[in-house]
Write an enzyme that holds these catalytic residues in place. Structure first.
Site, PDB file in Angstrom:
ATOM      1  NE  ARG B  52      44.562  46.398  39.845  1.00 33.53           N
ATOM      2  CZ  ARG B  52      43.888  46.319  40.959  1.00 33.53           C
ATOM      3  NH1 ARG B  52      43.924  47.320  41.847  1.00 33.53           N
ATOM      4  NH2 ARG B  52      43.137  45.283  41.264  1.00 33.53           N
ATOM      5  N   GLY B  53      41.410  47.600  38.318  1.00 39.86           N
ATOM      6  CA  GLY B  53      40.252  47.389  39.182  1.00 39.86           C
ATOM      7  C   GLY B  53      39.073  48.084  38.535  1.00 39.86           C
ATOM      8  CB  ALA B  54      35.699  46.878  37.603  1.00 39.62           C
ATOM      9  NE  ARG B  89      42.608  45.915  31.503  1.00 38.43           N
ATOM     10  CZ  ARG B  89      42.773  45.324  32.696  1.00 38.43           C
ATOM     11  NH1 ARG B  89      42.949  46.061  33.777  1.00 38.43           N
ATOM     12  NH2 ARG B  89      42.745  44.013  32.807  1.00 38.43           N
ATOM     13  CD  GLN B 200      46.294  41.491  38.983  1.00 38.80           C
ATOM     14  OE1 GLN B 200      46.624  40.314  39.183  1.00 38.80           O
ATOM     15  NE2 GLN B 200      45.832  41.901  37.829  1.00 38.80           N
ATOM     16  CG  ASP B 241      37.088  42.902  36.435  1.00 40.85           C
ATOM     17  OD1 ASP B 241      37.347  41.965  37.219  1.00 40.85           O
ATOM     18  OD2 ASP B 241      37.812  43.906  36.314  1.00 40.85           O
ATOM     19  CG  ASN B 251      36.670  38.840  39.918  1.00 44.10           C
ATOM     20  OD1 ASN B 251      36.861  40.048  39.815  1.00 44.10           O
ATOM     21  ND2 ASN B 251      37.211  38.128  40.897  1.00 44.10           N
ATOM     22  CE  LYS B 252      42.652  40.117  37.131  1.00 43.74           C
ATOM     23  NZ  LYS B 252      42.854  40.734  35.808  1.00 43.74           N
TER      24      LYS B 252
END
Lengths: 370, 370
Positions: B52-54, B89, B200, B241, B251-252
């Site tokens: 995960r993570g852009a 995603r 996370q 992201d 973002n998150k």
């Protein structure tokens, strides 16, 4: 309020003089009660959050003093008992308020009659708390009703932590208007912040809303801002653990972030509280002591396994420290209004004065006046 | 970066052409790798957040296309593979960017040579990602250094989610400046938002900071506002992201709340991102698709029991629905600056233009210009 069809309060005396409370540390998966027999039982129940919520902490402290008095009602013992109870949790003002009220009520009573008088006074305090919360509900109901009149869909209320009937003797503070609206046939839906780290939203608010049949959705504490940006929140209502004479609202940590988001999106932000939560001796929110609780509340999570057992799991690696501060302060400038048992007022000295002209003014405020 | 003394990236090809990744769904308690052998393995790994993570999503998608190409490198098959990967995603822009880059690189290559070319291009993309993140670190380092010069204590950086090396190929975006500062001997301490519901922060950011020896403290997502009010945060750095051409930062979920608190307390708020995160076709943050993930990520928590077993517990009662939206958008007006591999710029069209004059402008922006 009702659980499985039966009416409950959160605290009541038994026929043998014990004090029975709902064990909130076992909710939402187990609904059980526990009997407090001694002062130490009461203090432990507050400390371990078997009971929690500012008004209920006050009510439990009042009964705690009654439990102490039935063993030894001397001034020295009651002083000591009050100190023990006051030391359990530092932030909720209702604790200080309830102990002061009990001591005042017992001061002139002969020692032999104090235990009886203490039970009577604690019962009065509980009845009055329930009545104040009912009034808060009726006051707040009008805010929801007004919103419902201009909306074609259910009114969306966002709340943080648990300020429902489980946090009080009955009815609740923040949730009292929601229950009043629901019972009046107004379509209302509640966004329930899960409220890390103790999960009072997911565990308690969700439980009591479900038990009463109020539509709701549990969300991460992180989501409220986005929902407000997208127009999915009509109003925010929270409780308070201590409110200053100037209207600053100390409440569960994270409340301030929701107030900022509400302001940024023109969503009204209300704090609902009885007068017993107002600390008339303080005007600056920064001066409220913020409780630091054990890091384990953050590093570990307790829940129900697929097999139905209660289990605790670690979610933060052993190599990482954690900090667990339990409250924050929302400055009065971010609070649209306070909902109290005497009506709705601006979160300001002037606003509170208009509803409570009979209260002593803190020295710093009196001094600042011309 | 280093784990137990050995250097790791988050993704690399094995000698047999498989793609090896760190299984991030098992962190922080188990550090293991998993081999992706097929396109479907890669798509599943992205979907289930094994990676995960852009930036890392982009890198995994690039290798996913290489895995597809080694079985069938026809245009039709690669089109289909790109669609499968893109559907995993919806929010991270690096996914779109990486797939476009791979297709462009392979278009003119004869089918028989495409698999080889795809591996080479994916490797280049990864090397460049690592290099871009290193540059972001050096740019951001100066912000921390400047702050350190005027502080008598460690510089306190607050971050949300994981935008460290685990979110990228190496170094990280938001954490790259922290690592650069720490390695340069500057005293730095990180407040790590646990980042519900997927944790996370608690699981990944805490893990990687501990592994690298950077002082840090895990906090509830609710606490950052209070820490800022009390002057305990010097700067906020988050990842992104997707960033619009106008500087809005997706973002998150929860990032927006921290940006509001930073603004309210005059704390600088930075987003750190490589150009591959910028969506030049969008100018309005509201137009970014926000991923809805399964509610079970919120209603259940997985961790480690006292006995060392991995266990999942339910924390929301069965009677309550839950909503799990994974991102929010912080409007450019709340972002002090963007930290990119080309330098630091204002979060605005003009700011981004100054660093990236070579990028095509989105039609809506071009049209709005005089």
């Amino acid at each position: 309020m009702r659980v499985s069809g039966a009416h409950y309060r959160t605290i009541w005396p038994t026929s043998t003089g014990a004090v029975r409370v709902i064990d909130q540390s076992r909710l939402p998966f187990e609904f059980t009660t526990v009997d407090l027999e001694t002062l130490d039982d009461a203090a432990s129940a507050i400390r371990a959050m078997v009971v929690r919520g500012a008004p209920l902490i006050g009510a439990t402290a009042a009964y705690g003093l009654a439990l102490a008095a039935r063993r030894d009602a001397s001034d020295a013992r009651l002083d000591e008992a009050a100190q023990t109870l006051q030391a359990t949790r530092p932030t909720a003002h209702n604790l200080v308020w309830a102990l002061e009220r009990m001591r005042r009520a017992l001061a002139a009573v002969p020692e032999a009659e104090r235990a009886e008088a203490a039970y009577a006074e604690a019962a009065r305090l509980c009845d009055e708390d329930a009545e104040r919360c009912r009034s808060i509900g009726l006051e707040g109901l009008e805010l929801i009703r007004r919103r419902a009149e201009s909306a074609a869909r259910p009114v969306n209320v966002l709340t943080h932590c648990n300020a429902g009937w489980l946090a009080c003797v009955d009815w609740g503070t923040a949730l009292a208007p929601v229950y009043a609206a629901h019972d009046a046939g107004i379509a209302v839906h509640v966004w329930v912040d899960e409220t890390r780290p103790r999960n009072q939203g997911a565990a308690l608010t969700a439980f009591e809303l479900a038990a009463h049949g109020v539509p709701h959705t549990v969300i991460a504490d992180n989501l409220g801002g986005h929902l407000m940006q997208r127009g999915r929140v009509d109003l925010v209502i929270v409780g308070s653990d201590r409110t200053t004479a100037a209207g600053d609202v100390c409440n569960k940590v994270g409340t301030y972030l929701k107030a900022l988001a509400a302001r940024d999106n023109d969503v009204p932000f209300y704090a609902a509280l009885p007068a017993s939560t107002i600390d008339w001796t303080l005007d600056r929110g920064e001066d409220i002591p913020i409780e630091e609780r054990p890091a384990v509340e953050l590093t570990h999570v307790t829940g129900r396994t697929a097999g139905g057992a209660t289990e605790t799991v670690r979610v933060v690696p052993e190599t990482s420290p954690a900090l667990n501060l339990a409250f924050d302060v929302t400055p009065a400038r971010l609070v649209t209004a306070l909902i109290t048992e005497r009506g709705i007022c601006a979160a300001s000295r002037t606003g509170l004065r208009s509803l409570y002209p009979d209260r002593p003014m803190p020295r710093s405020i009196a001094a600042a006046r011309p």
